[in-house]
Write a protein that holds these residues in place. Structure first.
Motif, PDB file in Angstrom:
ATOM      1  N   ILE A 145     137.397  62.116 -20.529  1.00  0.00           N
ATOM      2  CA  ILE A 145     137.622  62.657 -21.870  1.00  0.00           C
ATOM      3  C   ILE A 145     139.041  62.270 -22.298  1.00  0.00           C
ATOM      4  CG2 ILE A 145     137.803  64.742 -23.283  1.00  0.00           C
ATOM      5  CD1 ILE A 145     134.950  64.285 -22.401  1.00  0.00           C
ATOM      6  N   VAL A 146     139.150  61.518 -23.394  1.00  0.00           N
ATOM      7  CA  VAL A 146     140.448  61.092 -23.916  1.00  0.00           C
ATOM      8  C   VAL A 146     140.954  62.089 -24.947  1.00  0.00           C
ATOM      9  CG1 VAL A 146     141.640  59.267 -25.207  1.00  0.00           C
ATOM     10  CG2 VAL A 146     139.913  58.659 -23.513  1.00  0.00           C
ATOM     11  N   GLU A 147     140.019  62.654 -25.741  1.00  0.00           N
ATOM     12  CA  GLU A 147     140.433  63.584 -26.788  1.00  0.00           C
ATOM     13  C   GLU A 147     139.270  64.480 -27.200  1.00  0.00           C
ATOM     14  OE1 GLU A 147     142.721  63.482 -31.099  1.00  0.00           O
ATOM     15  OE2 GLU A 147     142.233  61.613 -30.085  1.00  0.00           O
ATOM     16  N   VAL A 148     139.584  65.738 -27.479  1.00  0.00           N
ATOM     17  CA  VAL A 148     138.628  66.683 -28.045  1.00  0.00           C
ATOM     18  C   VAL A 148     138.934  66.732 -29.541  1.00  0.00           C
ATOM     19  CG1 VAL A 148     137.753  69.042 -28.022  1.00  0.00           C
ATOM     20  CG2 VAL A 148     138.587  68.013 -25.899  1.00  0.00           C
ATOM     21  N   LEU A 149     137.941  66.410 -30.381  1.00  0.00           N
ATOM     22  CA  LEU A 149     138.180  66.236 -31.810  1.00  0.00           C
ATOM     23  C   LEU A 149     137.953  67.486 -32.652  1.00  0.00           C
ATOM     24  CD1 LEU A 149     136.475  62.749 -32.195  1.00  0.00           C
ATOM     25  CD2 LEU A 149     138.911  63.238 -31.973  1.00  0.00           C
ATOM     26  N   VAL A 150     137.353  68.535 -32.092  1.00  0.00           N
ATOM     27  CA  VAL A 150     137.062  69.740 -32.876  1.00  0.00           C
ATOM     28  C   VAL A 150     137.583  70.981 -32.154  1.00  0.00           C
ATOM     29  CG1 VAL A 150     135.051  68.816 -34.107  1.00  0.00           C
ATOM     30  CG2 VAL A 150     134.727  69.849 -31.892  1.00  0.00           C
ATOM     31  N   GLN A 151     137.782  72.017 -32.925  1.00  0.00           N
ATOM     32  CA  GLN A 151     138.285  73.286 -32.386  1.00  0.00           C
ATOM     33  C   GLN A 151     137.121  74.222 -32.084  1.00  0.00           C
ATOM     34  OE1 GLN A 151     141.604  73.896 -31.823  1.00  0.00           O
ATOM     35  NE2 GLN A 151     141.871  71.749 -32.407  1.00  0.00           N
ATOM     36  N   ASN A 152     137.318  75.126 -31.144  1.00  0.00           N
ATOM     37  CA  ASN A 152     136.313  76.128 -30.796  1.00  0.00           C
ATOM     38  C   ASN A 152     135.964  76.959 -32.033  1.00  0.00           C
ATOM     39  OD1 ASN A 152     134.692  77.351 -28.750  1.00  0.00           O
ATOM     40  ND2 ASN A 152     136.010  79.141 -28.903  1.00  0.00           N
ATOM     41  N   GLY A 153     134.667  77.138 -32.282  1.00  0.00           N
ATOM     42  CA  GLY A 153     134.209  77.938 -33.412  1.00  0.00           C
ATOM     43  C   GLY A 153     134.100  77.169 -34.717  1.00  0.00           C
ATOM     44  N   GLU A 154     134.432  75.880 -34.706  1.00  0.00           N
ATOM     45  CA  GLU A 154     134.389  75.062 -35.916  1.00  0.00           C
ATOM     46  C   GLU A 154     132.960  74.634 -36.232  1.00  0.00           C
ATOM     47  OE1 GLU A 154     136.210  70.718 -37.167  1.00  0.00           O
ATOM     48  OE2 GLU A 154     137.382  71.997 -35.845  1.00  0.00           O
ATOM     49  N   LEU A 155     132.629  74.584 -37.524  1.00  0.00           N
ATOM     50  CA  LEU A 155     131.332  74.080 -37.953  1.00  0.00           C
ATOM     51  C   LEU A 155     131.323  72.568 -37.825  1.00  0.00           C
ATOM     52  CD1 LEU A 155     130.631  76.236 -41.118  1.00  0.00           C
ATOM     53  CD2 LEU A 155     129.659  76.505 -38.845  1.00  0.00           C
ATOM     54  N   VAL A 156     130.233  72.020 -37.286  1.00  0.00           N
ATOM     55  CA  VAL A 156     130.119  70.573 -37.129  1.00  0.00           C
ATOM     56  C   VAL A 156     128.860  70.082 -37.834  1.00  0.00           C
ATOM     57  CG1 VAL A 156     131.422  70.454 -34.973  1.00  0.00           C
ATOM     58  CG2 VAL A 156     128.962  70.808 -34.876  1.00  0.00           C
ATOM     59  N   GLU A 157     128.893  68.842 -38.246  1.00  0.00           N
ATOM     60  CA  GLU A 157     127.786  68.199 -38.940  1.00  0.00           C
ATOM     61  C   GLU A 157     127.010  67.311 -37.983  1.00  0.00           C
ATOM     62  OE1 GLU A 157     126.888  68.641 -42.153  1.00  0.00           O
ATOM     63  OE2 GLU A 157     128.499  70.085 -42.396  1.00  0.00           O
ATOM     64  N   TYR A 158     125.801  66.940 -38.385  1.00  0.00           N
ATOM     65  CA  TYR A 158     125.007  65.989 -37.617  1.00  0.00           C
ATOM     66  C   TYR A 158     125.765  64.667 -37.519  1.00  0.00           C
ATOM     67  CZ  TYR A 158     121.534  62.462 -36.587  1.00  0.00           C
ATOM     68  OH  TYR A 158     120.863  61.408 -36.029  1.00  0.00           O
ATOM     69  N   GLY A 159     125.905  64.133 -36.325  1.00  0.00           N
ATOM     70  CA  GLY A 159     126.556  62.848 -36.119  1.00  0.00           C
ATOM     71  C   GLY A 159     128.073  62.904 -36.066  1.00  0.00           C
ATOM     72  N   GLN A 160     128.670  64.082 -36.246  1.00  0.00           N
ATOM     73  CA  GLN A 160     130.129  64.199 -36.232  1.00  0.00           C
ATOM     74  C   GLN A 160     130.658  63.990 -34.821  1.00  0.00           C
ATOM     75  OE1 GLN A 160     131.659  67.861 -37.877  1.00  0.00           O
ATOM     76  NE2 GLN A 160     133.679  67.559 -36.974  1.00  0.00           N
ATOM     77  N   PRO A 161     131.656  63.132 -34.644  1.00  0.00           N
ATOM     78  CA  PRO A 161     132.249  62.938 -33.319  1.00  0.00           C
ATOM     79  C   PRO A 161     132.902  64.222 -32.821  1.00  0.00           C
ATOM     80  CG  PRO A 161     132.871  61.147 -34.780  1.00  0.00           C
ATOM     81  CD  PRO A 161     132.216  62.200 -35.627  1.00  0.00           C
ATOM     82  N   LEU A 162     132.640  64.578 -31.560  1.00  0.00           N
ATOM     83  CA  LEU A 162     133.206  65.772 -30.951  1.00  0.00           C
ATOM     84  C   LEU A 162     134.244  65.418 -29.882  1.00  0.00           C
ATOM     85  CD1 LEU A 162     129.843  67.725 -30.429  1.00  0.00           C
ATOM     86  CD2 LEU A 162     131.415  67.855 -32.385  1.00  0.00           C
ATOM     87  N   PHE A 163     133.977  64.350 -29.129  1.00  0.00           N
ATOM     88  CA  PHE A 163     134.852  63.945 -28.036  1.00  0.00           C
ATOM     89  C   PHE A 163     135.016  62.426 -28.050  1.00  0.00           C
ATOM     90  CE2 PHE A 163     132.527  67.709 -26.641  1.00  0.00           C
ATOM     91  CZ  PHE A 163     133.514  68.519 -26.127  1.00  0.00           C
ATOM     92  N   VAL A 164     136.187  61.969 -27.624  1.00  0.00           N
ATOM     93  CA  VAL A 164     136.421  60.541 -27.393  1.00  0.00           C
ATOM     94  C   VAL A 164     136.441  60.348 -25.884  1.00  0.00           C
ATOM     95  CG1 VAL A 164     138.010  58.602 -27.703  1.00  0.00           C
ATOM     96  CG2 VAL A 164     137.776  60.313 -29.512  1.00  0.00           C
ATOM     97  N   VAL A 165     135.675  59.363 -25.393  1.00  0.00           N
ATOM     98  CA  VAL A 165     135.527  59.133 -23.951  1.00  0.00           C
ATOM     99  C   VAL A 165     135.887  57.687 -23.622  1.00  0.00           C
ATOM    100  CG1 VAL A 165     133.892  59.138 -22.014  1.00  0.00           C
ATOM    101  CG2 VAL A 165     133.657  60.832 -23.837  1.00  0.00           C
ATOM    102  N   GLN A 166     136.632  57.522 -22.536  1.00  0.00           N
ATOM    103  CA  GLN A 166     136.911  56.204 -21.964  1.00  0.00           C
ATOM    104  C   GLN A 166     135.873  56.008 -20.859  1.00  0.00           C
ATOM    105  OE1 GLN A 166     139.344  53.665 -22.506  1.00  0.00           O
ATOM    106  NE2 GLN A 166     137.986  52.623 -21.107  1.00  0.00           N
ATOM    107  N   PRO A 167     134.839  55.177 -21.095  1.00  0.00           N
ATOM    108  CA  PRO A 167     133.791  55.037 -20.088  1.00  0.00           C
ATOM    109  C   PRO A 167     134.296  54.347 -18.824  1.00  0.00           C
ATOM    110  CG  PRO A 167     133.350  53.630 -21.999  1.00  0.00           C
ATOM    111  CD  PRO A 167     134.613  54.379 -22.279  1.00  0.00           C
ATOM    112  N   ASP A 168     133.669  54.700 -17.689  1.00  0.00           N
ATOM    113  CA  ASP A 168     134.016  54.067 -16.406  1.00  0.00           C
ATOM    114  C   ASP A 168     133.359  52.709 -16.298  1.00  0.00           C
ATOM    115  OD1 ASP A 168     135.537  56.182 -15.641  1.00  0.00           O
ATOM    116  OD2 ASP A 168     133.992  57.106 -14.380  1.00  0.00           O
TER     117      ASP A 168
END
Length: 168
Positions: A145-168
């Motif tokens: 996990i490189v970055e968490v893009l949303v805050q706890n309790g936040e409303l999210v939309e369909y397709g909205q990025p939640l996390f940025v990941v550096q794949p292995d």
């Protein structure tokens, strides 16, 4: 509000039809059901009536095509927040539905994942609550996990990025 059994029946009907996307809004509650296909969406968009008689309407087929293109563009171009550190190797974990994002299983519990954590395909990364149902979201990718893009309790939309990941 729709009951679970009604939603299940609706899913069965949609599964047997050629409809790929259904959006329902009732009493402030929104429900979106999307068939997972690689084919273009076969939707029946809602066309609003003109508010005054002076408005010149485009042919209905052109309106439908414009709305379908707009709908496809929104799905394909889910916005990434400016602070996201995306590069060619980073990928995002996106919300599969509209709902409320919860980073932890309980208000007083530690988050499922945080920046720097290693995840694999089955690691639960968050919960998205939709219509009082808690939906656990798995990473579906192995990496860090490189970055968490949303805050706890936040409303999210369909397709909205939640996390940025550096794949292995």
């Amino acid at each position: 509000m729709l009951k679970i059994q009604e939603i299940k029946e609706l899913i069965k009907v949609i599964d047997k039809s050629t409809i790929d996307l259904v959006k329902i809004e009732q009493d402030g509650t929104k429900l979106t059901i999307k068939r997972n296909t690689d084919q273009p969406l076969n939707t029946a968009p809602i066309v609003e009536a003109p508010r005054t008689q002076e408005v010149v309407q485009q042919p209905i087929q052109q309106q439908v095509e414009e709305q379908v293109v707009t709908s496809n563009e929104k799905v394909a171009e889910a916005p990434v927040q400016p602070e996201a550190k995306l590069n060619d190797t980073h990928i995002t974990i996106n919300s599969p539905m509209v709902g409320t994002f919860y980073a932890a299983p309980a208000p007083d519990a530690d988050p499922y994942v945080k920046t720097g954590d290693q995840v694999n395909e089955t690691t639960i990364v968050c919960i998205v609550e939709a219509m009082k149902l808690m939906n656990e979201l798995e990473a579906e990718v192995k990496g860090k996990i490189v970055e968490v893009l949303v805050q706890n309790g936040e409303l999210v939309e369909y397709g909205q990025p939640l996390f940025v990941v550096q794949p292995d």
